[in-house]
Design an enzyme around this catalytic site. Structure first.
Site, PDB file in Angstrom:
ATOM      1  N   THR A 144     -82.403 -19.940 -38.322  1.00 28.18           N
ATOM      2  CA  THR A 144     -83.703 -20.603 -38.189  1.00 28.18           C
ATOM      3  C   THR A 144     -83.505 -22.126 -38.208  1.00 28.18           C
ATOM      4  O   THR A 144     -84.122 -22.847 -37.418  1.00 28.18           O
ATOM      5  CB  THR A 144     -84.663 -20.142 -39.304  1.00 28.18           C
ATOM      6  N   SER A 191     -76.168 -16.811 -37.357  1.00 26.87           N
ATOM      7  CA  SER A 191     -76.520 -16.580 -38.757  1.00 26.87           C
ATOM      8  C   SER A 191     -75.437 -15.733 -39.416  1.00 26.87           C
ATOM      9  O   SER A 191     -75.020 -14.718 -38.848  1.00 26.87           O
ATOM     10  CB  SER A 191     -77.859 -15.840 -38.783  1.00 26.87           C
ATOM     11  N   HIS A 194     -75.613 -13.940 -42.300  1.00 30.90           N
ATOM     12  CA  HIS A 194     -75.954 -12.709 -43.039  1.00 30.90           C
ATOM     13  C   HIS A 194     -76.182 -11.499 -42.145  1.00 30.90           C
ATOM     14  O   HIS A 194     -76.401 -10.404 -42.621  1.00 30.90           O
ATOM     15  CB  HIS A 194     -77.149 -12.950 -43.978  1.00 30.90           C
ATOM     16  N   THR A 202     -74.480 -31.862 -49.001  1.00 30.87           N
ATOM     17  CA  THR A 202     -73.178 -31.295 -49.347  1.00 30.87           C
ATOM     18  C   THR A 202     -73.104 -29.862 -48.853  1.00 30.87           C
ATOM     19  O   THR A 202     -74.056 -29.092 -48.991  1.00 30.87           O
ATOM     20  CB  THR A 202     -72.967 -31.378 -50.875  1.00 30.87           C
ATOM     21  N   CYS A 248     -95.153  -2.752 -40.391  1.00 28.82           N
ATOM     22  CA  CYS A 248     -96.071  -1.707 -40.872  1.00 28.82           C
ATOM     23  C   CYS A 248     -96.874  -2.191 -42.056  1.00 28.82           C
ATOM     24  O   CYS A 248     -96.302  -2.599 -43.048  1.00 28.82           O
ATOM     25  CB  CYS A 248     -95.299  -0.486 -41.314  1.00 28.82           C
TER      26      CYS A 248
HETATM   27  N1  PLP Z   1     -82.796 -14.844 -34.322  1.00 30.96           N
HETATM   28  C1  PLP Z   1     -82.615 -13.524 -34.342  1.00 30.96           C
HETATM   29  C2  PLP Z   1     -82.382 -12.768 -33.086  1.00 30.96           C
HETATM   30  C3  PLP Z   1     -82.670 -12.838 -35.564  1.00 30.96           C
HETATM   31  O1  PLP Z   1     -82.507 -11.509 -35.590  1.00 30.96           O
HETATM   32  C4  PLP Z   1     -82.909 -13.577 -36.748  1.00 30.96           C
HETATM   33  C5  PLP Z   1     -83.048 -12.892 -38.050  1.00 30.96           C
HETATM   34  O2  PLP Z   1     -83.742 -11.888 -38.162  1.00 30.96           O
HETATM   35  C6  PLP Z   1     -83.063 -14.965 -36.675  1.00 30.96           C
HETATM   36  C7  PLP Z   1     -83.005 -15.565 -35.438  1.00 30.96           C
HETATM   37  C8  PLP Z   1     -83.284 -15.806 -37.917  1.00 30.96           C
HETATM   38  O3  PLP Z   1     -82.060 -15.907 -38.619  1.00 30.96           O
HETATM   39  P1  PLP Z   1     -81.944 -16.486 -40.111  1.00 30.96           P
HETATM   40  O4  PLP Z   1     -82.338 -15.394 -41.017  1.00 30.96           O
HETATM   41  O5  PLP Z   1     -80.490 -16.820 -40.284  1.00 30.96           O
HETATM   42  O6  PLP Z   1     -82.775 -17.701 -40.208  1.00 30.96           O
END
Ligand code: PLP
Length: 756
Positions: free
Chosen positions: A71, A207, A209, A245, A334
């Protein structure tokens, strides 16, 4: 043991990544900007992680900065591109007129576009690029629009469906366009070769995670020569591209994941992943006949399966999977009682039932093969459980138990089945189009004959689905129903009562909401048990009477007639229940609704009642469900009272002087998959709660009735309903079974320990 099949939402942290993070926290904990030994060691970790990332992404040139996640990377890229556009405008250049993004893009992209577009005062058009049935961008459209675009955003692979974008086709469509190009690489990282050196991609956010690194770490690639504006200014870290940092634990962990990816030893090959998808798909087909896959396998990441099952809502499937210890996601968001359709599947043009009922299973490249095997086994167990509880057809034809009253709810609209076990006959009241197959299946599986399908009124928000239900349940029609001639509401023309064994339904005209509004009174012998009142009286509302088919002046007198015939305390079963209140009585509603009280006590004439009600209905908005509001709500707010009881309080209650009544309100198909041996509760699924409310409300006042379910949501509804029926000692186990002592809930029917 839980089986986690929600890798597109997030992943667990790879052991190597955990070790790397711990190591920089314990040993190489220095600040990479420091020039002493501690700092240099941290710097080395940072540099190595970046170098590994460059190799994995095929990005030997360009800038690669660490961010907090995708994001942030998206914001930085959008801010950079739009700031460059504004600079051009400020120097008098004419600008492209629009910003384009794929219609199935993650919300972070269009929201960032709108945000920065407004904040920077650009006010360009923000337009979605259409996608086809296969989820891929319409390249002809893009080719035509690209010359007028300043920025084009297209994800590499979709998070809901796994559909892989045709990046080379997009690059070709963008040729000659002045647009900068952002590719959201989140779901592609580690699964697709992005080859950033080769492709004219200007910005690519990632990302950690989603690929076994912890939350809070991400990367942004920026092509050499692409405009850049820092989102975060400060101490000049990351070459002044992103101050602050560095998140060293996250960077070390991400570096370790990327290393593992390079080694080829931890992550399964594309071919192995495709084989695993086939196994999951086969298990889904066995478990749920008619299952449809919402994205073509040939064009999708093998790790994502997006499915819909005819007749089974996403909510039902999620509850079912959760009971089996399978963690999956709704392909759509949902709510408690309504699934918001998936905008991704809607953009693809899939039928409404598929967009609303979609469920996503996603696994990760580092998941063990045995995990997938266990997932397949549990999926098949889910199918068995649905068959055993009459939700889907089964070869076993032994008729099952039928409760007297079963309630189905779709978007706040209620449909009831009144069944008699002895005569094996049933009447359906207010059928809903979404339920046609389910209702037919419900009766077929129980060996129940359909004596009539009734509507309480001609509905304003949908056409009656009674003819569709009669057609779908043709083989189930009771003999006398086959030759019936019925009126517009489904009542047999030649009868004034409908008998179901000892039960009997009769009619009471209650014009008001509509001219033809009718209540159905349910007697057992001489005792009036309940009245199905449609939208005449709902919990917290009276049906609106501003339709062309309404009879506003008749409404007040109808309420008085209803009061005379049913009395203050008989259970009223409404046509809509937007706030999960289940049932009501005239006594309860008179306390909450001054208009009703006024007319019943004779304070308001029919005319005064109609006038005050019209005032209430002026500019009546649609309900939160976007259906037509069926009543002017005078008591919308859900009571804020607390019905939750903590697990510790439950333990105390179990040792108390008055033994509590424990009630599991999960549906039968969930209970089969994860019984609650230790608690040994009564099992009363929410759909049949109405049968038991009078019994519980007749308990001694100090007898606690404690409901529980999976998460605490449904049990809270049950507890509130019982309190409304006058039993104050009604409680809901907070956090549901998910938070109850997990290890004590085991020993399911098939011998597998599904700890919840
Ligand atoms: N873009 C896509 C395709 C995603 O699946 C996600 C997370 O669900 C994001 C962006 C956002 O990523 P982050 O959680 O690292 O901000």
């Amino acid at each position: 043991m839980e089986i986690y099949l929600d890798a597109n939402a997030t992943t667990p942290v790879l052991p190597q990544a955990r070790a790397a993070a711990l190591s920089v926290m314990a040993e190489a904990f220095g600040n990479p900007s420091s020039i002493h030994g501690s700092g240099l060691r941290a710097r080395a970790v940072l540099d190595e992680a970046r170098a590994t990332a460059r190799r994995v992404l095929g990005a030997s040139t360009g800038r690669l900065l660490f961010t907090s996640g995708a994001t942030e990377g998206i914001q930085t890229a959008v801010l950079s591109a739009l700031t460059a556009l504004r600079r051009r405008r400020d120097t008098g250049e004419s600008l492209p007129q629009q910003l384009l993004y794929g219609a199935t893009e993650h919300k972070a992209v269009p929201e960032a576009l709108k945000h920065w577009n407004a904040l920077l005062g650009l006010h360009l058009k923000v337009v979605a690029i259409p996608v086809g049935l296969d989820g891929r961008h319409d390249l002809a459209w893009l080719r035509e629009q690209a010359p007028q675009a300043g920025l084009v955003c297209t994800m590499a692979a979709n998070n809901e469906t796994g559909v892989i974008s045709d990046l080379d086709g997009i690059a070709e469509a963008l040729q000659g366009s002045p647009a900068l190009w952002l590719v959201d690489g989140v779901q592609a990282l580690g699964k697709l070769a992005l080859d950033l050196d080769r492709r004219p991609i200007d910005y690519a956010p990632f990302s950690g995670h989603k690929l076994y690194a912890p939350k809070g770490i991400g990367m942004l690639y920026v092509r050499d020569g692409a405009p850049f504006t820092p989102l975060i200014a400060g101490g000049g870290q990351e070459g002044a591209l992103r101050s602050g940092t560095e998140n060293m634990a996250g960077i070390a962990a991400l570096g370790a994941v990327l290393k593992a990816l390079e080694s080829g030893e931890v992550f399964a090959s594309a071919q192995r992943l495709a084989e695993r998808r086939e196994r999951l798909a086969a298990a889904l087909r066995d478990a749920f006949p008619g299952v449809v896959f919402n994205a073509p396998f040939a064009l999708s990441l093998p790790t994502t399966l997006n499915v819909s099952v005819p007749g089974l809502s996403a909510k039902l499937l999620l509850d079912l999977f959760d009971a089996a210890g399978l963690r999956v996601s709704g392909g759509s968001a949902c709510g408690a009682s309504r699934a918001q359709p998936s905008y991704v599947l809607e953009a693809m043009g899939l039928p409404a039932w598929r967009t609303a009922a979609a469920v996503r299973l996603s696994f990760g490249g580092a998941d063990a093969d045995t995990t997938l095997d266990e997932a397949c086994r549990r999926l098949r167990a889910c199918g068995e459980s649905l068959r055993a509880s009459c939700q889907i057809p089964s070869a076993d034809e032994a008729p099952r138990h039928a409760e007297r009253l079963t309630r189905f709810v779709v978007d706040g609209a209620c449909c009831y089945v009144v069944a008699d076990e002895a005569s094996r006959r049933a009447v359906v009241i207010d059928p809903l189009p979404e339920l046609t197959e389910r209702l037919a299946q419900w009766m077929r599986c129980r060996g129940i004959a359909l004596a009539a399908v009734l509507d309480t009124h001609s509905h304003g928000d949908h056409a009656s689905s009674a003819p569709a239900l009669r057609a779908a349940a043709k083989d189930l029609l009771a003999p006398e129903a086959q030759g019936h001639r019925v009126d517009a509401l489904g009542w047999p023309l030649d009868q004034d009562r409908l008998a179901l064994g000892a039960l009997r339904l009769s009619r009471l005209a209650t014009p008001g909401h509509t001219e033809d509004a009718t209540a159905y009174l349910l007697h057992e012998g001489e005792t009036l048990r309940a009245a199905f009142v449609g939208d005449t009286v709902m919990p917290g509302a009276l049906g609106r009477s501003d339709f062309t088919v309404s009879a506003p002046l008749a409404f007040g007198p109808s309420l008085k007639t209803l009061a005379e015939r049913v009395g203050a305390d008989v259970t009223l079963l409404p046509g809509h229940d937007y706030d999960d209140r289940f049932a009501t009585t005239l006594a309860i509603e008179s306390l909450a609704q001054p208009l009703l009280d006024g007319v019943l006590r004779g304070r308001l004439s029919a005319e005064a009642f109609a006038a005050e009600k019209a005032e209430l209905e002026r500019d009546l908005p649609p309900t939160e469900y976007q259906t037509m509001a069926c009543g002017a709500r005078v008591a919308c707010a859900r009571a804020a009272e607390r019905v939750e009881m903590s697990a510790a309080e439950l333990r105390t209650a179990l040792r108390g002087a008055v033994a509590p009544v424990l009630v599991d309100v999960r549906e039968d198909y969930e209970v089969r998959l994860s019984p609650t041996g230790e608690l040994a509760p009564e099992s009363v699924p929410l759909s049949t709660l109405l049968n038991a409310l009078p019994r519980w409300s007749a308990l001694p006042a100090d007898a606690p009735v404690i409901f529980f379910c999976r998460s605490g949501n449904r049990s809270a509804q049950a507890a509130k309903a019982l309190r409304r029926f006058g039993h104050a000692q009604a409680w809901s186990l907070e956090g549901g079974l998910a938070l109850w002592d997990a290890e004590k809930i085991s020993a399911p029917a098939d011998g597998l320990a599904f700890a919840i």
